[in-house]
Write a protein that holds these residues in place. Structure first.
Motif, short mmCIF file in Angstrom:
data_model
loop_
_atom_site.label_atom_id
_atom_site.label_comp_id
_atom_site.label_asym_id
_atom_site.label_seq_id
_atom_site.Cartn_x
_atom_site.Cartn_y
_atom_site.Cartn_z
N TYR A 68 0.80 -1.21 0.00
CA TYR A 68 0.00 0.00 0.00
C TYR A 68 0.83 1.27 0.00
O TYR A 68 0.30 2.37 0.12
CB TYR A 68 -0.97 -0.01 1.19
N GLY A 69 2.14 1.14 -0.14
CA GLY A 69 3.00 2.31 -0.21
C GLY A 69 3.05 3.09 1.09
O GLY A 69 3.24 4.30 1.08
N ALA A 70 2.87 2.39 2.21
CA ALA A 70 2.91 3.06 3.51
C ALA A 70 4.35 3.38 3.85
O ALA A 70 5.14 2.51 4.17
CB ALA A 70 2.30 2.17 4.59
N ASN A 71 4.70 4.64 3.77
CA ASN A 71 6.07 5.05 4.04
C ASN A 71 6.18 5.89 5.30
O ASN A 71 7.24 6.41 5.61
CB ASN A 71 6.67 5.77 2.83
N SER A 72 5.05 6.06 6.00
CA SER A 72 5.07 6.73 7.29
C SER A 72 3.90 6.18 8.12
O SER A 72 2.96 5.61 7.59
CB SER A 72 4.97 8.24 7.13
N ILE A 73 3.99 6.39 9.42
CA ILE A 73 2.99 5.86 10.34
C ILE A 73 2.49 7.02 11.20
O ILE A 73 3.30 7.81 11.66
CB ILE A 73 3.60 4.76 11.22
N PRO A 74 1.21 7.16 11.45
CA PRO A 74 0.13 6.29 11.00
C PRO A 74 -0.32 6.65 9.59
O PRO A 74 -0.15 7.78 9.13
CB PRO A 74 -0.99 6.57 11.99
N GLN A 75 -0.88 5.67 8.94
CA GLN A 75 -1.46 5.87 7.62
C GLN A 75 -2.84 5.21 7.63
O GLN A 75 -2.97 4.08 8.08
CB GLN A 75 -0.58 5.27 6.53
N THR A 76 -3.83 5.93 7.17
CA THR A 76 -5.20 5.43 7.12
C THR A 76 -5.59 5.30 5.66
O THR A 76 -5.47 6.26 4.89
CB THR A 76 -6.16 6.40 7.84
N VAL A 77 -6.05 4.12 5.29
CA VAL A 77 -6.42 3.83 3.91
C VAL A 77 -7.90 3.48 3.88
O VAL A 77 -8.34 2.60 4.61
CB VAL A 77 -5.59 2.65 3.34
N ILE A 78 -8.65 4.17 3.04
CA ILE A 78 -10.07 3.85 2.86
C ILE A 78 -10.18 3.04 1.57
O ILE A 78 -9.75 3.49 0.50
CB ILE A 78 -10.94 5.11 2.78
N ILE A 79 -10.76 1.86 1.71
CA ILE A 79 -10.93 0.95 0.58
C ILE A 79 -12.43 0.75 0.39
O ILE A 79 -13.14 0.42 1.35
CB ILE A 79 -10.23 -0.40 0.86
N ASP A 80 -12.91 0.93 -0.84
CA ASP A 80 -14.35 0.80 -1.06
C ASP A 80 -14.77 -0.67 -1.17
O ASP A 80 -13.94 -1.58 -1.05
CB ASP A 80 -14.81 1.61 -2.27
N ARG A 81 -16.05 -0.90 -1.39
CA ARG A 81 -16.59 -2.26 -1.43
C ARG A 81 -16.01 -3.11 -2.56
O ARG A 81 -16.05 -4.32 -2.51
CB ARG A 81 -18.11 -2.22 -1.53
N GLU A 82 -15.50 -2.45 -3.60
CA GLU A 82 -14.90 -3.17 -4.72
C GLU A 82 -13.42 -3.46 -4.50
O GLU A 82 -12.77 -4.07 -5.33
CB GLU A 82 -15.09 -2.39 -6.02
N GLY A 83 -12.88 -2.99 -3.38
CA GLY A 83 -11.48 -3.22 -3.08
C GLY A 83 -10.54 -2.16 -3.62
O GLY A 83 -9.32 -2.34 -3.61
N THR A 84 -11.10 -1.05 -4.07
CA THR A 84 -10.30 0.03 -4.63
C THR A 84 -9.89 1.01 -3.53
O THR A 84 -10.73 1.43 -2.73
CB THR A 84 -11.12 0.80 -5.69
N VAL A 85 -8.62 1.36 -3.49
CA VAL A 85 -8.15 2.38 -2.55
C VAL A 85 -8.68 3.71 -3.05
O VAL A 85 -8.36 4.15 -4.16
CB VAL A 85 -6.61 2.39 -2.46
N VAL A 86 -9.51 4.36 -2.23
CA VAL A 86 -10.12 5.62 -2.64
C VAL A 86 -9.57 6.83 -1.90
O VAL A 86 -9.74 7.96 -2.36
CB VAL A 86 -11.67 5.58 -2.51
N ARG A 87 -8.92 6.60 -0.77
CA ARG A 87 -8.37 7.72 -0.01
C ARG A 87 -7.23 7.23 0.88
O ARG A 87 -7.34 6.17 1.47
CB ARG A 87 -9.47 8.30 0.85
N VAL A 88 -6.18 8.00 0.97
CA VAL A 88 -5.05 7.68 1.85
C VAL A 88 -4.72 8.93 2.66
O VAL A 88 -4.56 10.02 2.10
CB VAL A 88 -3.81 7.23 1.06
N TYR A 89 -4.65 8.74 3.97
CA TYR A 89 -4.26 9.82 4.88
C TYR A 89 -2.97 9.42 5.57
O TYR A 89 -2.85 8.30 6.05
CB TYR A 89 -5.31 10.05 5.97
N THR A 90 -2.05 10.34 5.64
CA THR A 90 -0.82 10.13 6.39
C THR A 90 -0.85 11.07 7.58
O THR A 90 -1.14 12.26 7.42
CB THR A 90 0.42 10.42 5.53
N GLY A 91 -0.62 10.53 8.75
CA GLY A 91 -0.69 11.33 9.97
C GLY A 91 -2.12 11.37 10.48
O GLY A 91 -2.90 10.46 10.27
#
Length: 107
Positions: free
Chosen positions: A59-82
C-alpha cells in the motif's frame, strides 16, 4: 497512532451499520505490545500483524500512522498520512463521500 486510533474507532462505530469495518495493520510489533496499547486506548479493532512489512510495501505506507479507505470493490479511494486532533472530521467526511458514491452506483 495513539492519537488517531481512538478517533478512527469512534468514526467506524458511527458507520458500522453502513458496513464500515476497521482493520488495523500493525507494522513489525510484538502482539503483547499491541494488546497493551489497545487496552490503554480502550479500543478493540481487528489487528493484522505485518511482521515483515509486505502489507506496508503493497500500500505504499512510508510513514505511520497511515489510514487507507478501501471501497466495497477493493479500490483504494483515499489515503491519509498522519492525523491530528480533528482527524475524525476528515475521516467522517471521506466516508460519507465514499458511501454516497457507492449508493449512487447501486441504483
Amino acid at each position: 497512532c495513539m492519537q488517531v486510533m481512538p478517533q478512527i474507532d469512534r468514526v467506524a462505530t458511527e458507520f458500522a451499520d453502513r458496513g464500515v469495518v476497521v482493520f488495523a495493520i500493525n507494522l513489525e510489533e510484538a502482539p503483547d505490545k499491541i494488546k497493551a496499547a489497545l487496552g490503554r486506548l480502550k479500543i478493540s479493532p481487528a489487528v493484522a500483524l505485518d511482521s515483515n512489512g509486505r502489507v506496508a510495501e503493497k500500500y505504499g505506507a512510508n510513514s505511520i500512522p497511515q489510514t487507507v479507505i478501501i471501497d466495497r470493490e477493493g479500490t483504494v479511494v483515499r489515503v491519509y498520512t498522519g492525523g491530528g486532533a480533528r482527524f475524525d472530521d476528515r475521516l467522517r467526511s471521506a466516508l460519507k463521500g465514499v458511501l454516497s458514491a457507492g449508493a449512487d452506483e447501486s441504483e
